[in-house]
Design a protein around this motif. Structure first.
Motif: not given
Lengths: 253, 301
Positions: A110-114, A140-147, A162-163, A170-174
């Motif tokens: 399962l791949v989730g963004g934001g 997420g952009k930062t760790k705060d996005d990962l609820l 995280t971006e 570090k980087g995008f999920v891909t």
């Protein structure tokens, strides 16, 4: 059967850029499938006219509760995310088709963004019930996005990007290293469109079955107004009715 | 609550649902008992299938929305073969909204629909603002509307309602031309042409830049036009444009409408149409009117 029902907010957690709302109905809930959504009326926001489609994050049939994760995007979602316990909110639900459940023994990613991680939580719960332990790749952009990361960790093997590199790779999920050393039978994706397209390309290259959950702008949520269409191999189809989940083979990405 | 619009079109009550906002009725049966409505007007249909405009097709605006769907539909033949059998036994009037880009398309479409027993009326859409030849070319001049209405009239025997565009300088003239050409009623207003811009990205919000404005924000314009048209014509006027509750509906009746349509409000409350019907009845009881038709045009002005 779809319904329009008033709920009362019984829990509200503010995460800054998003909020968790636990909503309680007086009546028993209909069956809600992972990937389905609710079209939520926004009262008390003069600049908001239409409902806001929000994915189902969690369901508790015992207490008639639906939980939503609402990202504060514009005035409407800011108002929703700012709701307090005891406030009333009207939901039209359950809408859309939802994800296709995997078969026994399949390796699932399962791949989730934001805020796209929201429906994957409910999907992972269903997979656990079926005896499957998914891998969850959350970005997420930062760790705060990962609820609710610690809650996701209870449902499967959680990997993080995280971006800014504040958590996980570090980087995008891909770009996550998991793509190089693990293989999957089914991939489920929800997040920003560019991210979903990138994952869909990866899945396509690896010839892996893949479903994505779209969030096109909607009005009715019922397949009546034809505003939210996605261009598919079958022509323009309503994301609200035939989606929001689509197999990538059906999309013209 | 009965309303007789003429030539066999009798409504159980004055409330219908507007084309393009209620699908084929099936989308709303979880929320609405269709037998409690005067009628439903199904999605705008053209002789040949249309894919409509690209996404994005919708932009929210203050108290309303813009759309540029562009008459996406599968064509009259598909409607007759596939959709009509599913909806023909609905216990309400099912009207078909017919659009076209040429005179021949309108005439051929009307001929085909004339054969359907359970469709008591066509709402002739000469006012779609979202496609290059969506009929609005016919709907904005008196000669255009005379031509299309009189040609369709020759082949269509049942109730012919003509949906008027508000994007004209004198809507009463257009309505009079439709009446003279044989329309049994007129419905108004279709959407107002508008536009929305995303300033941050300096781009239009809609794929084809302009679209049709609907929702509560258009109600004052719609009321004014219903008032002007009702004073000009003798045929019944069906009022729509931003009706969101029973009192809005009553206002349209007072301005001269014989029946009303609910459009964009269906998106905010999928059960609003039946609530409006109930509320109109309650209004009549509260004010001592025996029949809802007594409200038509009695504005004390």
């Amino acid at each position: 059967m779809k319904q329009a029902t008033d709920f009362i907010v019984c829990e509200a957690v503010d995460y800054g850029r998003a909020a968790l709302l636990r909503l309680r109905s007086q009546d028993p809930l209909p069956v809600i499938k992972p990937g389905q959504f609710a079209n939520v009326r926004v009262d008390g926001s003069p600049s908001t006219y239409l409902r806001r489609p929000i994915s189902i994050h969690e369901v508790d049939y015992a207490s008639n509760d639906i939980t939503l994760l609402v990202q504060k995007v514009g005035e409407g979602t800011k108002r929703l995310a700012g709701m307090k316990c005891g406030e009333k909110v009207n939901l039209v639900f359950p809408l859309g088709t939802g994800f296709t459940m995997p078969s026994e023994g399949e390796r699932v990613l399962l791949v989730g963004g934001g805020i796209g991680i929201a429906p994957l939580y409910y999907l992972a719960i269903h997979m656990n019930v079926e005896g499957l332990k998914p891998t969850l790749l959350l970005g997420g952009k930062t760790k705060d996005d990962l609820l609710r990361l610690e809650d996701y960790q209870k449902l499967g093997d959680v990997l993080v990007t995280t971006e800014d590199g504040s958590l996980g790779e570090k980087g995008f999920v891909t770009a996550h290293s998991v793509w190089n050393h693990r293989e999957f039978d089914k991939i489920y994706v929800c997040g920003p469109k560019p991210m979903m397209k990138a994952v869909a390309r990866l899945a396509d290259e690896k010839e892996v079955w893949c479903e994505v959950s779209l969030e096109n702008l909607m009005a009715c949520g019922l397949g009546a107004c034809l505003c939210c269409v996605e261009d598919t191999v079958d022509g323009h189809v309503c994301v609200c009715k035939e989606g929001p989940v689509f197999n990538i083979r059906r999309l013209k990405w | 609550m009965t309303i007789d619009l003429g030539r066999g079109l009798v409504l159980r009550n004055p409330v219908m649902t507007a084309s393009g906002t209620f699908g084929y009725g099936e989308e709303y049966t979880d929320f609405v008992d269709l037998s409690e409505l005067g009628g439903i007007i199904v999605k705008g249909t053209t002789l040949n299938p249309r894919e409509g405009n690209p996404y994005p097709r919708m932009a929210e605006t203050p108290s309303g929305m813009l759309n540029c769907v562009g008459l996406q539909n599968k064509g009259v033949r598909y409607f007759i073969d596939t959709i009509y059998p599913r909806i023909k036994n609905f216990d309400t009037n099912v009207l078909l909204n017919l659009s076209g880009s040429t005179l021949e398309d309108y005439v051929r479409g009307a001929e085909m629909i004339d054969t359907l027993d359970k469709i008591p009326a066509i709402e002739l859409n000469v006012s779609c603002p979202n496609v290059k030849q969506g009929g609005m070319a016919f709907g904005v001049t008196t000669t255009g509307i005379s031509q299309v209405v009189s040609e369709v009239r020759k082949v269509y025997q049942k109730h012919l309602m003509v949906k008027l565009s508000p994007n004209v300088t004198n809507i009463a003239e257009i309505a009079l031309a439709a009446e003279a050409a044989g329309a049994d009623s007129v419905s108004l207003i279709n959407t107002l042409m508008g536009m929305a811009i995303d300033a941050e990205h300096r781009k239009p919000k809609l794929s084809v830049i302009t679209g049709g404005l609907s929702g509560a924000c258009v109600k004052p314009v719609a009321l004014r036009m219903v008032w002007q048209v009702a004073k000009a014509v003798k045929i019944p006027v069906v009022g729509l444009g931003g009706i969101s509750n029973a009192i809005d509906a009553v206002e349209f009746m007072l301005a001269g409408a014989s029946a009303i349509e609910i459009g964009t409000a269906n998106f905010i409350d999928p059960a609003i149409s039946v609530k409006v019907a109930e509320g109109m009845k309650e209004y009549c009881e509260r004010h001592g009117f025996q029949r809802v038709s007594e409200l038509t045009g009695i504005l004390d002005a």
